[in-house]
Design a protein around this motif. Structure first.
Motif, PDB file in Angstrom:
ATOM      1  N   LEU B  92       6.277  17.177 -12.455  1.00 38.91           N
ATOM      2  CA  LEU B  92       6.347  16.553 -11.136  1.00 38.91           C
ATOM      3  C   LEU B  92       7.719  15.951 -10.869  1.00 38.91           C
ATOM      4  O   LEU B  92       8.328  16.183  -9.819  1.00 38.91           O
ATOM      5  CB  LEU B  92       5.268  15.461 -11.071  1.00 38.91           C
ATOM      6  CG  LEU B  92       4.794  15.072  -9.690  1.00 38.91           C
ATOM      7  CD1 LEU B  92       4.211  16.261  -8.989  1.00 38.91           C
ATOM      8  CD2 LEU B  92       3.757  13.985  -9.807  1.00 38.91           C
ATOM      9  N   ILE B 143       2.088   8.250  -9.261  1.00 42.33           N
ATOM     10  CA  ILE B 143       1.151   9.186  -9.901  1.00 42.33           C
ATOM     11  C   ILE B 143       1.218   9.035 -11.415  1.00 42.33           C
ATOM     12  O   ILE B 143       0.195   9.053 -12.113  1.00 42.33           O
ATOM     13  CB  ILE B 143       1.470  10.627  -9.459  1.00 42.33           C
ATOM     14  CG1 ILE B 143       1.128  10.792  -7.979  1.00 42.33           C
ATOM     15  CG2 ILE B 143       0.662  11.635 -10.276  1.00 42.33           C
ATOM     16  CD1 ILE B 143       1.475  12.136  -7.414  1.00 42.33           C
ATOM     17  N   ALA B 160      -8.775  13.085  -8.747  1.00 43.10           N
ATOM     18  CA  ALA B 160      -7.820  12.288  -7.980  1.00 43.10           C
ATOM     19  C   ALA B 160      -8.435  10.945  -7.626  1.00 43.10           C
ATOM     20  O   ALA B 160      -9.517  10.877  -7.069  1.00 43.10           O
ATOM     21  CB  ALA B 160      -7.428  13.034  -6.715  1.00 43.10           C
ATOM     22  N   VAL B 164      -3.724   8.049  -6.772  1.00 40.33           N
ATOM     23  CA  VAL B 164      -3.057   9.356  -6.841  1.00 40.33           C
ATOM     24  C   VAL B 164      -2.867   9.912  -5.434  1.00 40.33           C
ATOM     25  O   VAL B 164      -1.821  10.484  -5.109  1.00 40.33           O
ATOM     26  CB  VAL B 164      -3.876  10.322  -7.716  1.00 40.33           C
ATOM     27  CG1 VAL B 164      -3.277  11.710  -7.668  1.00 40.33           C
ATOM     28  CG2 VAL B 164      -3.936   9.823  -9.129  1.00 40.33           C
ATOM     29  N   ALA B 168       0.552  10.945  -3.649  1.00 38.64           N
ATOM     30  CA  ALA B 168       0.744  12.284  -3.095  1.00 38.64           C
ATOM     31  C   ALA B 168       1.160  12.206  -1.631  1.00 38.64           C
ATOM     32  O   ALA B 168       2.006  12.981  -1.182  1.00 38.64           O
ATOM     33  CB  ALA B 168      -0.537  13.092  -3.240  1.00 38.64           C
ATOM     34  N   MET B 171       4.758  11.371  -1.566  1.00 36.64           N
ATOM     35  CA  MET B 171       5.551  12.554  -1.879  1.00 36.64           C
ATOM     36  C   MET B 171       5.586  13.510  -0.705  1.00 36.64           C
ATOM     37  O   MET B 171       6.616  14.128  -0.422  1.00 36.64           O
ATOM     38  CB  MET B 171       4.973  13.286  -3.089  1.00 36.64           C
ATOM     39  CG  MET B 171       5.445  12.723  -4.406  1.00 36.64           C
ATOM     40  SD  MET B 171       4.968  13.771  -5.748  1.00 36.64           S
ATOM     41  CE  MET B 171       6.101  15.108  -5.545  1.00 36.64           C
ATOM     42  N   LEU B 172       4.458  13.602   0.016  1.00 37.16           N
ATOM     43  CA  LEU B 172       4.392  14.529   1.154  1.00 37.16           C
ATOM     44  C   LEU B 172       5.410  14.137   2.220  1.00 37.16           C
ATOM     45  O   LEU B 172       6.143  14.987   2.736  1.00 37.16           O
ATOM     46  CB  LEU B 172       2.979  14.536   1.728  1.00 37.16           C
ATOM     47  CG  LEU B 172       2.802  15.444   2.932  1.00 37.16           C
ATOM     48  CD1 LEU B 172       2.919  16.888   2.501  1.00 37.16           C
ATOM     49  CD2 LEU B 172       1.476  15.205   3.608  1.00 37.16           C
ATOM     50  N   LEU B 218       0.970  19.854  -4.535  1.00 36.03           N
ATOM     51  CA  LEU B 218       0.065  18.817  -4.049  1.00 36.03           C
ATOM     52  C   LEU B 218      -1.391  19.244  -4.259  1.00 36.03           C
ATOM     53  O   LEU B 218      -2.239  18.413  -4.608  1.00 36.03           O
ATOM     54  CB  LEU B 218       0.320  18.548  -2.568  1.00 36.03           C
ATOM     55  CG  LEU B 218       1.633  17.808  -2.285  1.00 36.03           C
ATOM     56  CD1 LEU B 218       1.790  17.570  -0.805  1.00 36.03           C
ATOM     57  CD2 LEU B 218       1.681  16.495  -3.032  1.00 36.03           C
ATOM     58  N   VAL B 221      -2.277  18.631  -7.855  1.00 38.26           N
ATOM     59  CA  VAL B 221      -2.458  17.215  -8.195  1.00 38.26           C
ATOM     60  C   VAL B 221      -3.742  16.677  -7.597  1.00 38.26           C
ATOM     61  O   VAL B 221      -4.485  15.934  -8.234  1.00 38.26           O
ATOM     62  CB  VAL B 221      -1.237  16.412  -7.695  1.00 38.26           C
ATOM     63  CG1 VAL B 221      -1.487  14.931  -7.840  1.00 38.26           C
ATOM     64  CG2 VAL B 221       0.003  16.809  -8.460  1.00 38.26           C
ATOM     65  N   LEU B 222      -4.057  17.065  -6.351  1.00 40.43           N
ATOM     66  CA  LEU B 222      -5.154  16.403  -5.642  1.00 40.43           C
ATOM     67  C   LEU B 222      -6.513  17.000  -5.957  1.00 40.43           C
ATOM     68  O   LEU B 222      -7.506  16.296  -5.957  1.00 40.43           O
ATOM     69  CB  LEU B 222      -4.901  16.479  -4.132  1.00 40.43           C
ATOM     70  CG  LEU B 222      -3.764  15.571  -3.644  1.00 40.43           C
ATOM     71  CD1 LEU B 222      -3.553  15.729  -2.168  1.00 40.43           C
ATOM     72  CD2 LEU B 222      -4.075  14.125  -3.967  1.00 40.43           C
TER      73      LEU B 222
END
Lengths: 197, 223, 231
Positions: B92, B143, B160, B164, B168, B171-172, B218, B221-222
């Motif tokens: 990441l 995260i 998630a 988290v 995310a 990060m988005l 993403l 991760v999610l």
């Protein structure tokens, strides 16, 4: 307000950083109501603050065990199988660092950033690729900045007046120096003559 | 979500310590396309724009000088390689660093132009890129705090939590700003309005590919 | 003796919430300030505050890994400031070049102008301070050492009297920096190709980074030197 006006405002590059900052700020403040807690099961954990100092270790806050060149230090990476010489760098200290650690317990941080130690193991070995990218970012922005300054912002070939003034100054200085050299030369020669006679 | 559901069978990994690059057919395709395009750029010559002159029946050429051409080609090749690397990284934090590198290279490619409007939008995009370090690195760190790992292979197996999701989302927004997607498009779109086409196109292409890859990350991760 | 605990100690767990909330609030203040300001130079300076918030959020994790991750964040922030401020200066100079008689725009509030720097320390002490800083930097090695040694070189370059941009020298030093960067890449690959030579790789990495960062920072000093005393 009509939506067209809004779109027109969005098309101006000047407003974009401010719009971005605003939306980022909103998301950050939403973070205050999200339940947050640190997961205790982390990679590369470190002892609680001041514990090693109280124990009186020579390289106090950063002692991670291991012996120089013989025994690896103790670390907890993500994939221990991917790094064969794991822990050896953590246990290593360069000779000057060893000497400093033997005479004083107060240089832990300096020794830590000399070759060897856990941070070097992370930065050069287990997560070395991150550091490569990071230093390439530094290199690229340096290339951009220095290219601009050499070729444009500090390029003095264009302002002729200044160059002329500088040349004049240089000529004056060099004639001064030449005169001084001449005077000194004469003095030395007369001295020599007197001694010869 | 797993690697297999998103990108197809795992073809292999390149272990570099904690950072493990992995190759699935999906990632391999993106990687190969970007490298091929970079090769094309390395071989091509820049275009010249012809502009109509004001108050006059004349045309003016907007050319790229030889010095400028060299610097631009170098930066575009590095930009292509960096975005190709971002396609196969399996970490990441590594991915966010690749994004930061691509962002600074995008600015660099247009930094040598003479049009003040282009420089203006490059500066404004640079401000966004600087601010993006908070959502990108901060999101990755949140995260990391929530799960205790940065490796995508481990993260994809974890459920998630709200924390988290918050990381995310951070990060988005970083990815949106850095790759110049709506509503933050204006500063980046204006940067293309100059001569020297194949080099300018890599700005566009790199952000396009990176956003595809970011969606994949993403999802990993999610889900 | 306990060198590393199996789990994160209680002290870091209780500190996490205050630390990350501080980071979020600092970030919020900085971003709102940017959203309200109109002057570009102010926005550029305020983005540094956003970077500070990022360091808060990363360091809140409180492991050795977090300490290693701060360094990339810090360097990225620094590097982007370097490049973007140069772009801002270029833009303003191009605008002035195109229309010298135009009034200055209100929003940028920057006028690229040389300044004169006249301090006693620049005539009396630079050699000694530069030597001490470079010596300490060589002991530290790596990024920190490069930054410290580079600081010494900056001071030395700034206090030189001769003017004129030595492009040849710049190219040469930049070449040294590039070659040392390659040394480090070789070291990094050796770590995985031949793990038994880890000591060699460690020194290749540490000394390569030291040379690279120190020469880069020193070059920045040489470039800054051009702006001073340009009456």
């Amino acid at each position: 307000m009509r939506i067209g006006v809004l779109w027109n405002k969005l098309a101006d590059p000047k407003n974009i950083p401010r719009l971005f900052a605003f939306s980022l700020g909103i998301i950050l403040i939403v973070g205050l109501i999200v339940p947050m807690a640190l997961n205790p099961d982390q990679l590369y954990p470190r002892p609680a603050p001041q514990v090693q100092v109280d124990e009186g270790l020579a390289i106090a806050p950063y002692d991670r065990g291991g012996e120089v060149l013989s025994q690896p230090g103790i670390i907890k990476p993500q994939y221990p199988d991917n790094a064969e010489a794991l822990g050896m760098i953590t246990g290593y200290m360069s000779p000057p660092a060893q000497w400093i650690s033997s005479i004083s317990p107060y240089f832990g941080t300096s020794i830590y950033s000399s070759p060897g130690g856990l941070i070097d193991e992370i930065l050069y070995y287990t997560r070395g690729f991150d550091t490569i990218l990071e230093s390439s970012i530094l290199m690229m922005s340096f290339i951009i900045a220095s290219w601009l300054s050499i070729n444009y912002t500090m390029n003095r070939k264009n302002d002729e007046k200044e160059i002329k003034a500088d040349v004049k100054k240089a000529i004056n200085e060099s004639t001064q120096v030449a005169n001084e050299v001449k005077v000194n030369d004469l003095k030395a020669r007369s001295k020599q003559l007197r001694r010869d006679n | 979500m797993d690697f297999v559901t998103l990108g197809g069978n795992l073809l292999g990994t390149i272990p570099l310590g904690d950072i493990v690059l992995y190759v699935t057919p999906f990632n391999l395709f993106l990687f190969a396309v970007l490298l091929g395009f970079t090769l094309l750029i390395a071989l091509s010559k820049p275009e010249t724009q012809v502009e109509a002159t004001m108050h006059n029946l004349n045309n003016t050429e907007v050319k790229v000088g030889p010095k400028e051409f060299k610097q631009r080609r170098f930066l575009s090749i590095i930009c292509g390689i960096a975005s190709a690397g971002a396609m196969i990284t399996g970490d990441l934090f590594n991915f966010t660093l690749f994004m930061a590198l691509v962002g600074i290279l995008n600015i660099g490619i247009v930094s040598a132009v003479k049009q003040t409007t282009v420089l203006n939008s490059a500066f404004n995009y640079g401000l966004i890129a600087m601010m993006c370090s908070l959502p990108l690195f901060g999101g990755a760190a949140i995260i990391l705090a929530a799960t205790g790992t940065l490796s995508l292979a481990v993260l994809s197996q974890m459920p998630a939590s709200p924390m988290v999701v918050f990381g995310a989302v951070l990060m988005l927004i970083g990815i949106l700003g850095e790759s110049g997607v709506a509503p933050f498009f204006a500063s980046k779109a204006e940067m293309f309005r100059t001569a020297g086409s194949p080099f300018i196109v890599i700005i566009h292409l790199s952000s396009l590919f990176i956003i595809v890859r970011a969606v994949e990350i993403l999802l990993l991760v999610l889900w | 003796m306990l060198f590393i605990p199996p789990y994160v100690p209680e002290a870091f767990l209780t500190m996490y919430l205050p630390a990350i909330y501080a980071g979020l609030i600092v970030g919020f203040i900085a971003t709102m300030a940017i959203a309200m300001k109109r002057q570009e130079i102010h926005i550029l300076i305020l983005t540094d505050l956003v970077g500070l918030a990022m360091i808060f959020v990363v360091s809140a994790v409180g492991t050795d890994l977090a300490e290693a991750l701060i360094l990339p964040g810090l360097v990225v922030e620094l590097a982007e400031t370097l490049a973007i401020s140069e772009i801002l200066i270029t833009r303003e100079m191009r605008i002035i070049e195109q229309d010298p008689r135009r009034n200055l725009s209100k929003s940028s509030s920057i006028f690229p102008q040389p300044f004169s720097l006249n301090m006693e320390i620049m005539t009396t002490a630079p050699n000694f301070i530069a030597l001490v800083l470079i010596g300490y930097g060589i002991f530290l090695t790596g990024f920190t050492g490069g930054a410290v040694a580079g600081g010494g070189i900056v001071l030395y370059a700034l206090s030189k009297k001769a003017r004129g941009l030595p492009v040849l020298m710049l190219d040469g030093i930049a070449g040294v920096s590039g070659i040392s960067w390659c040394l480090w890449i070789i070291g990094f690959l050796l770590f995985f190709v031949a793990p038994q030579y880890w000591l060699l790789s460690l020194f290749l990495a540490a000394c390569g980074l030291l040379l690279k960062v120190a020469s880069k920072v020193g070059l920045i000093g040489l470039l800054m030197r051009e702006d001073i005393d340009k009456e």
